[in-house]
Write a protein that holds these residues in place. Structure first.
Motif, mmCIF file in Angstrom:
data_model
loop_
_atom_site.group_PDB
_atom_site.id
_atom_site.type_symbol
_atom_site.label_atom_id
_atom_site.label_comp_id
_atom_site.label_asym_id
_atom_site.label_seq_id
_atom_site.Cartn_x
_atom_site.Cartn_y
_atom_site.Cartn_z
ATOM 1 N N MET A 81 0.842 -1.185 0.000
ATOM 2 C CA MET A 81 0.000 0.000 0.000
ATOM 3 C C MET A 81 0.883 1.242 0.000
ATOM 4 O O MET A 81 1.882 1.301 0.700
ATOM 5 C CB MET A 81 -0.900 -0.005 1.237
ATOM 6 N N THR A 82 0.486 2.209 -0.771
ATOM 7 C CA THR A 82 1.231 3.465 -0.874
ATOM 8 C C THR A 82 0.656 4.494 0.106
ATOM 9 O O THR A 82 -0.438 4.314 0.652
ATOM 10 C CB THR A 82 1.150 4.037 -2.296
ATOM 11 N N LEU A 83 1.380 5.597 0.271
ATOM 12 C CA LEU A 83 0.877 6.683 1.107
ATOM 13 C C LEU A 83 -0.384 7.311 0.507
ATOM 14 O O LEU A 83 -1.284 7.722 1.232
ATOM 15 C CB LEU A 83 1.956 7.746 1.312
ATOM 16 N N VAL A 84 -0.449 7.362 -0.815
ATOM 17 C CA VAL A 84 -1.648 7.892 -1.489
ATOM 18 C C VAL A 84 -2.853 7.010 -1.174
ATOM 19 O O VAL A 84 -3.941 7.502 -0.842
ATOM 20 C CB VAL A 84 -1.420 8.001 -3.015
ATOM 21 N N GLU A 85 -2.669 5.695 -1.232
ATOM 22 C CA GLU A 85 -3.761 4.770 -0.921
ATOM 23 C C GLU A 85 -4.171 4.880 0.553
ATOM 24 O O GLU A 85 -5.357 4.824 0.879
ATOM 25 C CB GLU A 85 -3.363 3.338 -1.265
ATOM 26 N N LEU A 86 -3.190 5.046 1.438
ATOM 27 C CA LEU A 86 -3.493 5.213 2.854
ATOM 28 C C LEU A 86 -4.331 6.477 3.068
ATOM 29 O O LEU A 86 -5.316 6.457 3.796
ATOM 30 C CB LEU A 86 -2.214 5.277 3.690
ATOM 31 N N LYS A 87 -3.949 7.568 2.422
ATOM 32 C CA LYS A 87 -4.719 8.809 2.560
ATOM 33 C C LYS A 87 -6.149 8.607 2.087
ATOM 34 O O LYS A 87 -7.100 9.073 2.728
ATOM 35 C CB LYS A 87 -4.091 9.965 1.811
ATOM 36 N N GLN A 88 -6.337 7.889 0.989
ATOM 37 C CA GLN A 88 -7.688 7.627 0.487
ATOM 38 C C GLN A 88 -8.521 6.864 1.521
ATOM 39 O O GLN A 88 -9.711 7.135 1.693
ATOM 40 C CB GLN A 88 -7.628 6.866 -0.834
ATOM 41 N N LEU A 89 -7.889 5.915 2.213
ATOM 42 C CA LEU A 89 -8.594 5.180 3.271
ATOM 43 C C LEU A 89 -8.957 6.110 4.421
ATOM 44 O O LEU A 89 -10.086 6.102 4.914
ATOM 45 C CB LEU A 89 -7.747 4.018 3.788
ATOM 46 N N LEU A 90 -7.984 6.913 4.863
ATOM 47 C CA LEU A 90 -8.223 7.806 6.002
ATOM 48 C C LEU A 90 -9.263 8.873 5.672
ATOM 49 O O LEU A 90 -10.003 9.315 6.558
ATOM 50 C CB LEU A 90 -6.909 8.446 6.451
ATOM 51 N N ASP A 91 -9.343 9.285 4.410
ATOM 52 C CA ASP A 91 -10.361 10.254 3.994
ATOM 53 C C ASP A 91 -11.769 9.724 4.257
ATOM 54 O O ASP A 91 -12.710 10.506 4.437
ATOM 55 C CB ASP A 91 -10.215 10.595 2.511
ATOM 56 N N GLN A 92 -11.917 8.397 4.298
ATOM 57 C CA GLN A 92 -13.228 7.790 4.536
ATOM 58 C C GLN A 92 -13.772 8.096 5.933
ATOM 59 O O GLN A 92 -14.962 7.921 6.188
ATOM 60 C CB GLN A 92 -13.169 6.282 4.307
ATOM 61 N N THR A 93 -12.917 8.562 6.848
ATOM 62 C CA THR A 93 -13.394 8.941 8.179
ATOM 63 C C THR A 93 -14.278 10.181 8.112
ATOM 64 O O THR A 93 -15.085 10.422 9.001
ATOM 65 C CB THR A 93 -12.224 9.236 9.137
ATOM 66 N N GLY A 94 -14.079 11.001 7.071
ATOM 67 C CA GLY A 94 -14.793 12.262 6.972
ATOM 68 C C GLY A 94 -14.082 13.397 7.693
ATOM 69 O O GLY A 94 -14.551 14.536 7.679
ATOM 70 N N TYR A 95 -12.942 13.100 8.310
ATOM 71 C CA TYR A 95 -12.167 14.114 9.013
ATOM 72 C C TYR A 95 -11.111 14.687 8.075
ATOM 73 O O TYR A 95 -10.665 14.000 7.144
ATOM 74 C CB TYR A 95 -11.468 13.520 10.241
ATOM 75 N N PRO A 96 -10.658 15.920 8.317
ATOM 76 C CA PRO A 96 -9.540 16.439 7.526
ATOM 77 C C PRO A 96 -8.302 15.555 7.725
ATOM 78 O O PRO A 96 -8.013 15.130 8.842
ATOM 79 C CB PRO A 96 -9.308 17.838 8.108
ATOM 80 N N VAL A 97 -7.595 15.276 6.626
ATOM 81 C CA VAL A 97 -6.419 14.399 6.659
ATOM 82 C C VAL A 97 -5.293 15.071 5.885
ATOM 83 O O VAL A 97 -5.516 15.593 4.789
ATOM 84 C CB VAL A 97 -6.723 13.022 6.008
ATOM 85 N N THR A 98 -4.070 15.032 6.441
ATOM 86 C CA THR A 98 -2.911 15.552 5.729
ATOM 87 C C THR A 98 -1.663 14.775 6.124
ATOM 88 O O THR A 98 -1.644 14.107 7.157
ATOM 89 C CB THR A 98 -2.695 17.061 6.005
ATOM 90 N N TYR A 99 -0.654 14.891 5.279
ATOM 91 C CA TYR A 99 0.641 14.307 5.598
ATOM 92 C C TYR A 99 1.396 15.284 6.500
ATOM 93 O O TYR A 99 1.472 16.482 6.196
ATOM 94 C CB TYR A 99 1.453 14.034 4.321
ATOM 95 N N SER A 100 1.949 14.817 7.588
ATOM 96 C CA SER A 100 2.799 15.552 8.519
ATOM 97 C C SER A 100 2.047 16.586 9.355
ATOM 98 O O SER A 100 1.916 16.423 10.559
ATOM 99 C CB SER A 100 3.982 16.189 7.794
ATOM 100 N N HIS A 101 1.570 17.671 8.743
ATOM 101 C CA HIS A 101 0.934 18.735 9.531
ATOM 102 C C HIS A 101 0.121 19.659 8.614
ATOM 103 O O HIS A 101 0.379 19.731 7.417
ATOM 104 C CB HIS A 101 1.985 19.549 10.277
ATOM 105 N N PHE A 102 -0.809 20.330 9.208
ATOM 106 C CA PHE A 102 -1.573 21.355 8.499
ATOM 107 C C PHE A 102 -0.848 22.682 8.678
ATOM 108 O O PHE A 102 -0.239 22.928 9.722
ATOM 109 C CB PHE A 102 -2.988 21.483 9.088
#
Length: 104
Positions: free
Chosen positions: A1-22
């Motif tokens: 699994m790539t980081l892009v795929e992981l982000k897509q999974l985490l986006d399913q929470t409905g919460y804001p998601v980012t790598y490292s920090h906002f």
């Protein structure tokens, strides 16, 4: 699994998601994820399988079992094993739940 795929999974929470920090933190709950180090399988000077240790950090203003469950359910549904720990960041008045995962 790539980081892009992981982000897509985490986006399913409905919460804001980012790598490292906002650049400026959104309202809680929100998620940051970060590459920690590699976990490769190798022999004979060759990497056979590349792996990454990733921390997924869920930030909340209070102990939020529903938000934690959303993250856990997504990880479990996708066969991603994890270890979880929690700290309270007094200066920020936030709870940080860290889900330590290994991606291959």
């Amino acid at each position: 699994m790539t980081l892009v795929e992981l982000k897509q999974l985490l986006d399913q929470t409905g919460y804001p998601v980012t790598y490292s920090h906002f650049s400026s933190a959104p309202s809680v709950p929100y998620i940051c994820y970060l590459f920690i180090d590699s976990e490769n399988f190798f022999a004979d000077n060759t990497v056979f399988v590349e792996g990454m240790n990733i921390d997924i950090e869920l930030y909340t203003s209070k102990k939020d079992l529903a938000a934690e469950k959303k993250v856990k359910d997504i990880l479990i549904a996708n066969g991603i094993t994890f270890e979880q720990n929690e700290v309270y960041i007094n200066e920020e008045k936030l709870f940080k739940n860290t889900f330590e995962v290994e991606l291959r």
